[in-house]
Design a protein around this motif. Sequence first.
Motif, PDB file in Angstrom:
ATOM      1  N   UNK A  31      37.816 -41.104   0.514  1.00  0.00           N
ATOM      2  CA  UNK A  31      37.764 -41.697  -0.807  1.00  0.00           C
ATOM      3  C   UNK A  31      37.348 -40.750  -1.909  1.00  0.00           C
ATOM      4  N   UNK A  32      36.880 -39.537  -1.571  1.00  0.00           N
ATOM      5  CA  UNK A  32      36.501 -38.573  -2.589  1.00  0.00           C
ATOM      6  C   UNK A  32      37.741 -37.919  -3.176  1.00  0.00           C
ATOM      7  N   UNK A  33      37.598 -37.353  -4.362  1.00  0.00           N
ATOM      8  CA  UNK A  33      38.733 -36.764  -5.066  1.00  0.00           C
ATOM      9  C   UNK A  33      38.769 -35.266  -4.814  1.00  0.00           C
ATOM     10  N   UNK A  34      39.927 -34.792  -4.402  1.00  0.00           N
ATOM     11  CA  UNK A  34      40.124 -33.355  -4.202  1.00  0.00           C
ATOM     12  C   UNK A  34      41.180 -32.870  -5.180  1.00  0.00           C
ATOM     13  N   UNK A  35      40.948 -31.746  -5.797  1.00  0.00           N
ATOM     14  CA  UNK A  35      41.959 -31.157  -6.660  1.00  0.00           C
ATOM     15  C   UNK A  35      42.719 -30.084  -5.910  1.00  0.00           C
ATOM     16  N   UNK A  36      43.884 -29.756  -6.422  1.00  0.00           N
ATOM     17  CA  UNK A  36      44.646 -28.645  -5.869  1.00  0.00           C
ATOM     18  C   UNK A  36      44.190 -27.329  -6.473  1.00  0.00           C
ATOM     19  N   UNK A  37      44.955 -26.291  -6.210  1.00  0.00           N
ATOM     20  CA  UNK A  37      44.571 -24.957  -6.670  1.00  0.00           C
ATOM     21  C   UNK A  37      45.003 -24.714  -8.105  1.00  0.00           C
ATOM     22  N   UNK A  38      44.210 -23.930  -8.811  1.00  0.00           N
ATOM     23  CA  UNK A  38      44.499 -23.508 -10.171  1.00  0.00           C
ATOM     24  C   UNK A  38      44.452 -21.981 -10.207  1.00  0.00           C
ATOM     25  N   UNK A  39      44.998 -21.347 -11.259  1.00  0.00           N
ATOM     26  CA  UNK A  39      45.012 -19.870 -11.298  1.00  0.00           C
ATOM     27  C   UNK A  39      43.646 -19.234 -11.107  1.00  0.00           C
ATOM     28  N   UNK A  40      42.602 -19.830 -11.702  1.00  0.00           N
ATOM     29  CA  UNK A  40      41.267 -19.235 -11.644  1.00  0.00           C
ATOM     30  C   UNK A  40      40.683 -19.205 -10.235  1.00  0.00           C
ATOM     31  N   UNK A  41      41.255 -19.983  -9.312  1.00  0.00           N
ATOM     32  CA  UNK A  41      40.770 -19.975  -7.934  1.00  0.00           C
ATOM     33  C   UNK A  41      41.003 -18.638  -7.237  1.00  0.00           C
ATOM     34  N   UNK A  42      41.794 -17.770  -7.852  1.00  0.00           N
ATOM     35  CA  UNK A  42      42.019 -16.446  -7.269  1.00  0.00           C
ATOM     36  C   UNK A  42      40.700 -15.742  -6.975  1.00  0.00           C
ATOM     37  N   UNK A  43      39.687 -15.970  -7.823  1.00  0.00           N
ATOM     38  CA  UNK A  43      38.417 -15.270  -7.675  1.00  0.00           C
ATOM     39  C   UNK A  43      37.642 -15.719  -6.442  1.00  0.00           C
ATOM     40  N   UNK A  44      38.061 -16.784  -5.768  1.00  0.00           N
ATOM     41  CA  UNK A  44      37.347 -17.297  -4.599  1.00  0.00           C
ATOM     42  C   UNK A  44      37.881 -16.746  -3.278  1.00  0.00           C
ATOM     43  N   UNK A  45      39.057 -16.132  -3.308  1.00  0.00           N
ATOM     44  CA  UNK A  45      39.706 -15.751  -2.056  1.00  0.00           C
ATOM     45  C   UNK A  45      39.020 -14.559  -1.387  1.00  0.00           C
ATOM     46  N   UNK A  46      39.076 -14.576  -0.058  1.00  0.00           N
ATOM     47  CA  UNK A  46      38.754 -13.401   0.762  1.00  0.00           C
ATOM     48  C   UNK A  46      39.961 -13.146   1.645  1.00  0.00           C
ATOM     49  N   UNK A  47      40.402 -11.888   1.697  1.00  0.00           N
ATOM     50  CA  UNK A  47      41.611 -11.558   2.442  1.00  0.00           C
ATOM     51  C   UNK A  47      41.292 -10.614   3.597  1.00  0.00           C
TER      52      UNK A  47
END
Length: 671
Positions: A9-25
Amino acid sequence: MNTENNKYGSVRRGLIPEDLMKFSWADELVISPNGRMVAYTVKEPHAESNGYIARVYLRNVSSAEGKCLTFGVGIASSIAWSKDGSRLAYSWRSLDTDSFDSAVHIYSVDTGDEEVFSVDGESLSGLDWSSGGDKLVGVRWTDMDHPDERAARSGIPQPTIKVVRRLRYKQDGVGWVHDRFLQIWILELNSGNLRQITNSECDYVEPKWSNKGEKLAFIGVAREQNIELGQGQIFVCDYPDSSPYRLLPDWVGACHSPVWGEDDKYIAFAGHTHPAPTNRRIFMVPYLVDVEQQTARELSPGLDQEVGNYGVADQRPSLTNVTLKWPNGDPWIYFLLTEQGATNLYRIDTKGNKESLISGEQVVFEYSPAIDGKVAYGLANPSSPGDIYMWDQGKSTCLTDLNPWLRDHWLATPETYWFDAGQGEKVHAWLMKPPGFDENRKYPLISYVHCSMFSWDFNHEFQSLANSGYLVAYFNVIGTTAGYGQAWTVASEGDQGGRDYEQTMIGVDELIARGYVDEKRMGVTGGSCGGFMTNWIIGHTDRFAAAVAQRSIVNHLSKIGTADNGPEGTRNETGDDPWGNLEQVWSQSPVAYAEDMHTPLLIVHSDEDHRCPLEQAEQLFAVLRWMGREVELVIFEGENHGLSRGGRPGNRIERLRRISGWFDKHLGRSR
């Protein structure tokens, strides 16, 4: 911003451009020779420098966590195990100081101690240990003084010039290289001395020590595309007493990634036998060299797929990974194979017996085998940009969890399908749907085009647009390198904008027929040869309401003399040289159809793009602006052809915002 309820029941959003800063590769990885330890690098965006950092981690395959070996702000690369597995070497470039100090670090597994060898000037990459453990071989950019150049004269100001003597005088992602070449160097650990092994106007790469003795094998690449040495040839030398010589003096074709076999009797490599000049559309396959006889044979005759990872996405700057790996004493030679948009892990023995180890709707982007049959590998899929796994006797275990934050976000799941493109052809396609998709509604469509490769890799860009309310479609039409056979890959050469364009439009029609595409709100975009296709499409149809051409090809007549892949990049795409058939080359240049371009066009380009130089974008912008068409040119400063995959984080985010903003303006998000 779109959101979606999860099962709690909680709300989840999709990805936005600024989410790039969260990635680890996950980037590089190497397994110890005994298969017990895995070393790997993890790359992350770094806000303060508007760049990236990369750290080295070491873990026992049975442990729950990895140990970070690097401290401070910097970039670690070229990780390599000693032959006995007791030490790990890596190259380090510090970002803590303005000098960008480079060094080679050697970590002892037993004691935890670390030796540091400073490297003045250009860093050492492509590290590999000698059998005795007292030397490391690597590659570094090296200035070359030409004998015809004048020395500085007293009282005479030094001129500021570039003298070009080779066709490949610049390289995308590197810059001007007219007076420097990649050369082989040896770091002697006992003395700390660096010793240059090659010294000629040729680029030498991929050095590998023999498993015993002091032999080196590496690849030499001349800077002229129309000779065999320009495609890459194997060189061998005895260290330190002999000069390098061509291992296969009569080889016609290309050679990559030489690796020694047991007892140094054989060298395996990836290559092909097509005479120069060729381009990346010619498949590389495994070969085996008898070192004494200096002869080579194809290990898997009839293999109609390409060694390497040819699946494109926006997670890794490197797209190919054309490598073979052969653990010392092991009967198996390992390699990646691109097949129908997936990159799978294979192995083959010297008799040609081949087997698949890892396959599926995913991309194996890196791998490292040990002699006992264990393989560490990096795996990505549409829901994960990649983690490290261990394969052991048919069973895979995940070792890392690099992006747990993604589990708190909505992600589009690509729907894969094949459509009938006529003439007996089937085209592999994918479709991402926006959150809360309702097939009874109409949605705007963004069609991604490319005359090269789409894949099962994770794609932040596609996810961001799907989250914004768009249907996102992409097709591997004729000409793709992503694993549909050599004939399919080369079929578009000399016919760009022909059958590939027709198949793309058939794919769009098939989606419209489903009933949920608003055909008045369709956009088209793509990069590189996908930029070419975007330009071509809007010059041949007004069906799209908006377009974004990224790092695009506009005019083959001018590209032939300004791009780093030069004449080969034109002849092998258009089918001829301009001086041989001016009309044919011009007819496959999108700018020739500029008068018919009425679609609002955003042109995204980089000022240091040497693959599709900036002049390509400037030409189309100038022509369309002169005609009074709606066109905008966005130039990213200090970026190259790989902006979408490895550009500065701030620029990558801004690029995504510009693309999304253009489509929002002209298409509107789903209502």
